[in-house]
Design a protein around this motif. Structure first.
Motif, PDB file in Angstrom:
ATOM      1  N   MET A   1       0.845  -1.196   0.000  1.00 19.25           N
ATOM      2  CA  MET A   1       0.000   0.000   0.000  1.00 19.25           C
ATOM      3  C   MET A   1       0.879   1.244   0.000  1.00 19.25           C
ATOM      4  N   THR A   2       0.560   2.214  -0.887  1.00 17.08           N
ATOM      5  CA  THR A   2       1.292   3.467  -0.950  1.00 17.08           C
ATOM      6  C   THR A   2       0.303   4.620  -1.043  1.00 17.08           C
ATOM      7  N   TYR A   6      -4.030   0.538  -2.764  1.00 18.29           N
ATOM      8  CA  TYR A   6      -3.706  -0.860  -2.493  1.00 18.29           C
ATOM      9  C   TYR A   6      -3.275  -1.562  -3.770  1.00 18.29           C
ATOM     10  N   LYS A   7      -2.416  -2.546  -3.629  1.00 21.55           N
ATOM     11  CA  LYS A   7      -1.916  -3.284  -4.789  1.00 21.55           C
ATOM     12  C   LYS A   7      -2.967  -4.218  -5.360  1.00 21.55           C
ATOM     13  N   ASP A   8      -3.799  -4.779  -4.508  1.00 20.37           N
ATOM     14  CA  ASP A   8      -4.760  -5.800  -4.935  1.00 20.37           C
ATOM     15  C   ASP A   8      -6.154  -5.207  -5.098  1.00 20.37           C
ATOM     16  N   THR A  11      -8.568  -5.923  -2.190  1.00 22.87           N
ATOM     17  CA  THR A  11      -8.358  -5.077  -1.013  1.00 22.87           C
ATOM     18  C   THR A  11      -8.975  -3.708  -1.244  1.00 22.87           C
ATOM     19  N   THR A  12      -8.786  -3.175  -2.432  1.00 28.22           N
ATOM     20  CA  THR A  12      -9.312  -1.851  -2.762  1.00 28.22           C
ATOM     21  C   THR A  12     -10.833  -1.831  -2.704  1.00 28.22           C
TER      22      THR A  12
END
Length: 429
Positions: A1-2, A6-8, A11-12
């Motif tokens: 996460m940045t 979120y990367k996925d 998750t988002t």
């Protein structure tokens, strides 16, 4: 996460725009069923009304529940911001409102939902706007239709009803060369199957009523802005690049940069058009989005299996699903929708119009409704319903000829769905 990204995707779809309620600790986004909000003092109120501070004024403009949904949609589509409204049709008006004016036009695909074609060719006339309907397979024709008054190109990622896949990259290139935005209706694909901004789209619109909510309970719409278009590059978009009289000469693009379109959509679009989403509807949509990836995987898997079975049935003349090897859009579908080309397509019956009527009437598990993207499988005869207002030529161009029915494949068991289709096809002769 940045920085909250979120990367996925999974998750988002659950966490973006959502945090425990600071007042109560409630984990699900609360329904803020309120009309207005108390200002701290007179200076606070003045700053909000002058767009010098972001906050809540009145629920026609902003609301915390709807704000959470807007943040989640922007994250899922990879946009700079989002504005929610009352329906998908409202989203189309809201998307074009800052761009258009009397005498201006858009270039739109012939392969659109029938209600959209009617809105573009009939209702727009009352605003002094017009739409040029062009087969977007003919890129030269798309280029040729653009003139000095054209303000956007409009298409659907996966066209309703036929499942046609638009070549977003090619259309984005044409739009970019003309200095106008590409607007993409991503309703039938959802950001799980395609993120049009990554293919060059400027704006993405949704009917949240469909797959995003996924359970046929509410209506809603949204516009997601990429934040990448230079509204000040020409004098074509004065609503965004010139002083706004209603806000003491404020220039939206100069002041808000990548968020210019989003701020305009709220501060002027929702303020004056009033196409507001209700907080309870936003809450239902937020809950629906939490399972979007799971549902879309099942929708696609079911559609692939059912379309392949239908193609072999003796009563069926053709199936338009882009996931079939027989589809002329199979390769494009892999490029534009790599996780699958959705779950919406049409079936052409050998018995023509009469067979379509008998088929629809004989189905038991499929629901005969004017909707798509529900967890339940749905059917409709587009030519006599959703595309009824169109001419015969427009119906055929849109993929809604009289001898086809539209299927929206749900997430039930495929064996049960195939059994229902089989008995209905046999009953239709």
């Amino acid at each position: 996460m940045t920085d909250g990204v979120y990367k996925d995707f999974a998750t988002t779809q659950i966490h973006a725009g959502s945090a425990p309620d600071p007042a109560t600790g409630a984990r699900q986004v609360p329904i803020y069923q309120t009309t207005a909000y108390v200002f701290r003092d007179a200076d606070h109120a003045a700053a909000l009304f002058g767009l010098q501070e972001v906050g809540y004024i009145y629920s026609r403009l902003t609301n915390p529940t709807i704000g959470a949904l807007q943040a989640r949609l922007a994250a899922l589509e990879g946009g700079a911001g989002a504005v929610c409204c009352s329906s998908g049709h409202a989203a189309q008006i809201m998307a074009l409102f800052p761009l258009m004016g009397p005498g201006k036009n858009i270039v739109a695909s012939t392969r659109l939902y029938g209600g959209t074609i009617t809105q573009f060719t009939q209702t727009f006339k009352r605003f002094g706007w017009s739409a040029k309907l062009i087969d977007t397979e003919d890129l030269a024709a798309v280029k040729g239709a653009i003139d000095e008054n054209t303000r956007a190109i409009f298409c659907e990622t996966i066209a309703n009803p036929g499942g046609y896949i638009s070549d977003l990259d090619a259309l984005a290139k044409i739009a970019d060369e003309a200095g106008i935005p590409l607007i993409v209706d991503n309703t039938t694909a959802t950001p799980y199957l395609c993120r049009p901004i990554e293919h060059g789209a400027t704006l993405v619109v949704h009917s949240l009523t469909k797959y995003m909510t996924g359970n046929g309970t509410v209506t809603g719409g949204a516009i997601i802005d990429s934040g990448k278009f230079d509204w000040s590059a020409s004098d074509k978009f004065p609503s965004l690049s010139a002083p706004e009289p209603a806000y003491q000469g404020l220039n939206f693009h100069e002041t808000f940069g990548p968020a210019a379109f989003t701020f305009h959509g709220i501060a002027i679009g929702l303020r004056d058009l009033g196409m507001t989403m209700n907080p309870q509807g936003a809450h239902y949509t937020l809950m629906g989005i939490e399972t979007l990836s799971l549902r879309m995987e099942k929708h696609v898997a079911n559609a692939q299996k059912i379309a392949a079975w239908l193609e072999t049935h003796p009563a069926v003349k053709s199936v338009t699903y882009p996931g079939l090897a027989s589809s002329p859009y199979k390769d494009r579908a892999v490029r534009i929708t790599p996780k699958g080309p959705g779950a919406l397509f049409t079936v052409q019956l050998k018995g023509g119009y009469d067979a379509c009527m008998k088929f629809v009437a004989a189905l038991k598990l499929f629901s005969h409704v004017a909707n798509l993207g529900d967890a339940r499988s749905l059917v409709i005869h587009s030519a006599s319903t959703t595309h009824r207002q169109l001419t015969d030529e427009q119906q055929i161009a849109a993929g809604a000829a009289p001898d086809v029915v539209r299927l929206s494949i749900g997430i039930e068991g495929t064996e049960d769905l195939i059994a229902d289709l089989d008995q209905a096809l046999n009953a239709a002769g």
